[in-house]
Scaffold this motif. Structure first.
Motif, short mmCIF file in Angstrom:
data_model
loop_
_atom_site.label_atom_id
_atom_site.label_comp_id
_atom_site.label_asym_id
_atom_site.label_seq_id
_atom_site.Cartn_x
_atom_site.Cartn_y
_atom_site.Cartn_z
N UNK A 96 29.51 43.26 45.39
CA UNK A 96 29.09 41.85 45.31
C UNK A 96 28.05 41.49 46.35
N UNK A 97 27.14 42.41 46.65
CA UNK A 97 26.10 42.13 47.63
C UNK A 97 26.55 42.32 49.07
N UNK A 127 38.38 48.04 45.15
CA UNK A 127 37.05 47.44 45.02
C UNK A 127 36.72 47.08 43.58
N UNK A 128 37.47 47.63 42.61
CA UNK A 128 37.26 47.25 41.21
C UNK A 128 38.11 46.04 40.81
N UNK A 135 39.53 36.71 46.77
CA UNK A 135 40.90 36.65 47.29
C UNK A 135 41.32 38.06 47.70
N UNK A 136 40.76 38.51 48.81
CA UNK A 136 40.90 39.91 49.19
C UNK A 136 42.36 40.29 49.46
N UNK A 137 43.12 39.39 50.05
CA UNK A 137 44.52 39.72 50.36
C UNK A 137 45.32 40.00 49.10
N UNK A 138 45.18 39.16 48.08
CA UNK A 138 45.94 39.40 46.85
C UNK A 138 45.43 40.65 46.15
N UNK A 141 47.14 43.61 47.88
CA UNK A 141 48.54 43.73 47.46
C UNK A 141 48.63 44.31 46.05
N UNK A 142 47.78 43.81 45.15
CA UNK A 142 47.78 44.32 43.76
C UNK A 142 47.39 45.80 43.72
N UNK A 143 46.37 46.17 44.50
CA UNK A 143 45.89 47.55 44.49
C UNK A 143 46.95 48.51 45.02
#
Length: 345
Positions: A96-97, A127-128, A135-138, A141-143
């Motif tokens: 995302x730049x 990163x995908x 929402x990097x934190x969620x 957790x998902x990853x």
């Protein structure tokens, strides 16, 4: 006089007795849970002829971000062990730049399958994720949970359980997000002070013990506190037979990258078993080269008698410095672990 044949029989009989005693201690548990290294009870006898000197199988390297804002280095060695179950990842991507730094230490137990899988897939899954920037934190957790779920699916054909810790650091702009499961640890140096930015997940911690017992499990002493008397960490990737109790839910801490943040250390417990947070920070504070700093930590742990694999990643934050050229500016550990290739024959 004892003949050579009789002497060999005595050695074999001694090994059988030792193996029997270990199995008696953990009677009632499936054998495939019991056997293995790292967090598991180890029923194998290690010959002194298999012990490696720290530098013999040392792997190290490093690089610089494209924008010159941070450098990194890593060092990894089997240490005094005859097998290597630590993995690491150092990776720089554009998302995302944004220039994104992704760093991780993965300490396997019960073999290398889980640690190798997590190294190869966790950051790609992260990163995908559609919310990686927003929402990097969620997304983290998902990853973590998605990677764990996919690994467990891939394990259907294996009889022996495998698992792995993870200590990861994600750099996005002026944000540093540290996530972990297990007892690989992250420590920062801010304003000259050592600060742990992760918590070791141990079964005897009151909240972890309560969570395990609420799920129907138990914690007992077997050389150290263990989930079901078997596993010495309370969170991990993999560990299919204990998955109800040993979750891969990461704890996540965010730090601001500013002029007071000097560097970050990620390391397996091969370092932290023998070196305190404060000692580690004080040891490498004067060392500007991140790779040399990581090697210094690894070598000190070995000299202090660490009995485990030792892997260290150091990230230095280069404030008020512009972009500069570097031979390894786009380097990463490339999806494979050279020290493992050298050891496994």
């Amino acid at each position: 006089m004892i003949t050579w044949k009789r002497w060999q029989e005595r050695i074999r009989n001694s090994a059988v007795v030792c193996s029997f005693l270990v199995k008696e201690i953990v009677s009632g548990y499936p054998e495939n849970i019991v056997l293995g290294n790292m967090g598991y009870l180890n029923s194998a006898l290690t010959s002194s002829s298999q012990v490696h000197a720290a530098d013999e199988a040392l792997v190290s390297g490093g690089g610089l971000s494209h924008n010159g804002k941070f450098s990194y280095g890593y060092a990894s060695s089997p240490g005094k062990r005859s097998s290597m179950e630590d993995y690491y990842e150092t990776r720089i991507d554009g998302v995302g730049g944004e220039i994104v730094g992704l760093f991780g230490v993965f300490d396997g137990h019960g073999g290398v399958r889980a640690a190798e899988y997590v190294k190869k897939n966790l950051f790609s899954n992260l990163i995908s994720h559609p919310k990686f920037i927003s929402d990097t934190k969620s997304a983290i957790a998902d990853a973590y949970n998605h990677t764990d779920s996919e690994f467990l699916k891939s394990e259907n054909s294996h009889n022996r359980d495998a698992g792995s810790t993870a200590s990861t650091a994600i750099l996005v702009g002026d944000r540093l997000l540290v996530a972990n499961v297990g007892d690989s640890r992250a420590v920062i140096c801010r304003g000259g002070i050592a600060i742990a930015v992760s918590r070791d997940h141990k079964p005897d911690q009151s909240d972890e013990r309560q969570r395990i017992e609420d799920a129907g499990g138990f914690v007992m002493w077997a050389g150290t506190w263990r989930v079901g008397g078997v596993l010495a960490v309370s969170r991990a990737f993999g560990d299919r037979l204990l998955k109800q109790y040993v979750v891969a839910d990461p704890e996540i801490q965010e730090e601001k990258v500013d002029s007071s943040l000097e560097f970050l250390i990620l390391a397996s417990d091969g370092l932290w078993d023998v070196v305190t947070n404060e000692e580690a920070v004080g040891m490498i504070k004067p060392i500007e080269d991140a790779e040399e700093a990581a090697k210094r930590l690894m070598q000190e742990a070995y000299q202090r008698g660490s009995a485990d694999n030792i892997t260290c990643v150091v990230v230095r934050f280069l404030t008020n410095q512009g972009a500069s050229s570097h031979n390894n500016s786009s380097s990463s550990s490339g999806g494979k672990h050279p020290s493992v290739e050298g050891l496994r024959k």
